[in-house]
Design a protein around this motif. Sequence first.
Motif, mmCIF file in Angstrom:
data_model
loop_
_atom_site.group_PDB
_atom_site.id
_atom_site.type_symbol
_atom_site.label_atom_id
_atom_site.label_comp_id
_atom_site.label_asym_id
_atom_site.label_seq_id
_atom_site.Cartn_x
_atom_site.Cartn_y
_atom_site.Cartn_z
ATOM 1 N N ASN A 129 -76.705 27.931 -23.633
ATOM 2 C CA ASN A 129 -76.896 28.731 -22.423
ATOM 3 C C ASN A 129 -75.601 29.494 -22.157
ATOM 4 O OD1 ASN A 129 -75.094 26.974 -21.116
ATOM 5 N ND2 ASN A 129 -76.709 25.798 -20.103
ATOM 6 N N ASP A 130 -75.581 30.257 -21.083
ATOM 7 C CA ASP A 130 -74.389 31.075 -20.832
ATOM 8 C C ASP A 130 -73.246 30.258 -20.253
ATOM 9 O OD1 ASP A 130 -75.419 30.600 -18.328
ATOM 10 O OD2 ASP A 130 -75.411 32.696 -17.674
ATOM 11 N N LYS A 131 -73.457 28.951 -20.117
ATOM 12 C CA LYS A 131 -72.418 28.072 -19.588
ATOM 13 C C LYS A 131 -71.959 27.068 -20.640
ATOM 14 C CE LYS A 131 -74.480 28.342 -14.972
ATOM 15 N NZ LYS A 131 -75.760 28.931 -15.409
ATOM 16 N N THR A 132 -72.136 27.407 -21.925
ATOM 17 C CA THR A 132 -71.733 26.531 -23.014
ATOM 18 C C THR A 132 -70.437 27.047 -23.641
ATOM 19 O OG1 THR A 132 -74.035 25.991 -23.513
ATOM 20 C CG2 THR A 132 -72.422 25.527 -25.230
ATOM 21 N N ASP A 159 -71.620 26.454 -35.542
ATOM 22 C CA ASP A 159 -73.022 26.372 -35.124
ATOM 23 C C ASP A 159 -73.181 27.151 -33.822
ATOM 24 O OD1 ASP A 159 -75.556 25.700 -34.285
ATOM 25 O OD2 ASP A 159 -75.089 23.573 -33.897
ATOM 26 N N MET A 160 -73.458 28.447 -33.955
ATOM 27 C CA MET A 160 -73.570 29.289 -32.769
ATOM 28 C C MET A 160 -74.880 29.081 -32.020
ATOM 29 S SD MET A 160 -70.687 30.588 -32.473
ATOM 30 C CE MET A 160 -71.096 31.542 -30.995
ATOM 31 N N THR A 161 -75.856 28.427 -32.655
ATOM 32 C CA THR A 161 -77.078 28.087 -31.922
ATOM 33 C C THR A 161 -76.745 27.104 -30.805
ATOM 34 O OG1 THR A 161 -78.465 28.423 -33.871
ATOM 35 C CG2 THR A 161 -79.393 27.090 -32.098
ATOM 36 N N GLN A 172 -65.888 20.553 -33.034
ATOM 37 C CA GLN A 172 -66.552 21.838 -32.860
ATOM 38 C C GLN A 172 -67.878 21.847 -33.600
ATOM 39 O OE1 GLN A 172 -64.177 25.130 -34.168
ATOM 40 N NE2 GLN A 172 -65.046 26.507 -32.658
ATOM 41 N N PRO A 173 -68.969 22.234 -32.951
ATOM 42 C CA PRO A 173 -70.267 22.295 -33.628
ATOM 43 C C PRO A 173 -70.177 23.189 -34.864
ATOM 44 C CG PRO A 173 -70.541 22.587 -31.277
ATOM 45 C CD PRO A 173 -69.071 22.643 -31.543
ATOM 46 N N SER A 174 -70.417 22.598 -36.030
ATOM 47 C CA SER A 174 -70.211 23.348 -37.264
ATOM 48 C C SER A 174 -70.880 22.643 -38.431
ATOM 49 C CB SER A 174 -68.711 23.504 -37.553
ATOM 50 O OG SER A 174 -68.096 22.229 -37.646
ATOM 51 N N THR A 215 -70.248 16.756 -36.768
ATOM 52 C CA THR A 215 -70.076 18.101 -36.226
ATOM 53 C C THR A 215 -71.367 18.924 -36.237
ATOM 54 O OG1 THR A 215 -69.382 18.993 -38.380
ATOM 55 C CG2 THR A 215 -67.657 18.160 -36.918
ATOM 56 N N ASN A 216 -72.369 18.491 -36.995
ATOM 57 C CA ASN A 216 -73.638 19.242 -37.028
ATOM 58 C C ASN A 216 -74.701 18.612 -36.133
ATOM 59 O OD1 ASN A 216 -74.003 16.971 -38.591
ATOM 60 N ND2 ASN A 216 -74.983 18.019 -40.316
ATOM 61 N N SER A 217 -74.273 17.861 -35.129
ATOM 62 C CA SER A 217 -75.220 17.165 -34.254
ATOM 63 C C SER A 217 -75.415 17.829 -32.901
ATOM 64 C CB SER A 217 -74.766 15.714 -34.039
ATOM 65 O OG SER A 217 -74.756 14.998 -35.239
ATOM 66 N N GLY A 218 -74.937 19.054 -32.738
ATOM 67 C CA GLY A 218 -75.050 19.720 -31.449
ATOM 68 C C GLY A 218 -76.459 19.761 -30.913
#
Length: 403
Positions: free
Chosen positions: A63-66, A56-58, A46-48, A391-394
């Motif tokens: 987009n609206d499909k993530t 990581d909510m950025t 999970q992106p974090s 996890t912080n590589s989104g």
Amino acid sequence: MRSFSKFAQVVFFGLLIVSAVFVVSCGGNGNAVLNKDKPLVFFNRQPSDPTTGKIDMTSMNWNDKTYYVGFDAAGGGAVQGKLITDFLASADASLDRNEDGIIGYVLCIGDVGHNDSKARTEGIRKALGTWAGSTDPGKTKQGSVTIAGKTFDVIELEGKAMTGTDGSTWNANAATEAMGGWATKFADQIDMVVSNNDGMAMGCLQASNYPAGVPIFGYDANADAIEAVGKGLLTGTVSQNVDAQATATLQVLRNLLDGLKGTDVYTKGITAADSYGNKISAPVQYWADVKAVMAANSGVTKANYKNYLGGTRDAGIKQTNAPKKKVLLTIYNSGDNFLSSSYLPALKYYAPLLNIELTIVQGDGQNESSCLDKFTNLNNFDAFAVNMVKTNSGSNYTDKLKY
């Protein structure tokens, strides 16, 4: 109010297609689609933030499909903790091998910067009373348990992150080496062994001087671990419900590619039947605040291990006639036991049923570039599924989808 914990692990799956400077026809409908407008699903990681665990909510709002698909990491940690306390409740005083009034245990930590590892370490320590507000190695306090009517102190003799010589985390070989050292150093002070995953637990059992009969707990319900539970070698493990995770990852992608919107994206084929009649049998929830589809966890012991033996797939997922779509999927580490032996086989089973053609690329578990360098030729795919090294590589992946 949701019943699963917000502290989630896990899993990254991404969909996207087409370069921002190239326009292609996607889905056979003639509509031009840019990469930045494609569905993106993260899975397993999970992106974090690796230090705070903050999501990581950025990246999640790329987009609206993530979306993210995984499992309830904190809930899983609690399940592992309960496995241990349930075992202790039925144990007798002989568990204290040297009769010193202390239950001593050693702990294999997967990755100190990973949400899943943190959740499992916390669940273990809280169950044993050694939780001191930190998941870091060595930061514990003395706990206590009652066994057969007698109170015993509990001490974490040592907790160690299992990092391989190549820098990879969750390393089974490192666990084998560590267990050999612990058995020599602590001898009969070791009354129990606990691991953040099955791979490291099985690695411990490979140590030539592993103390015979000492209970050991893992996590993941890998095929070899389930067999070990059945043979009495592994005391217990935790199932992440890998089939539900793998199917949900593909189903969210399928729904997005089919143009579904709103709640249909994370319910159709998951908690409600889709237009093809598919529905996941296992319990799954949607956490709106972090855009995550999360599977439940369950404990596995010798009493129920047969329910988790390989070869059983979700009968609720059948062959569809959906339009074929191509998905590029990344796996952070080709050597990861859970992903290689459990997750990928499930993906490969369900993808054809949903008419999804997977192209799988795998990293080395250390450097993000080992995945990113293969995250190419994007306009050849209809979607992307991303499992990151860190996890912080989104943003590293979404940046590539801008162009």
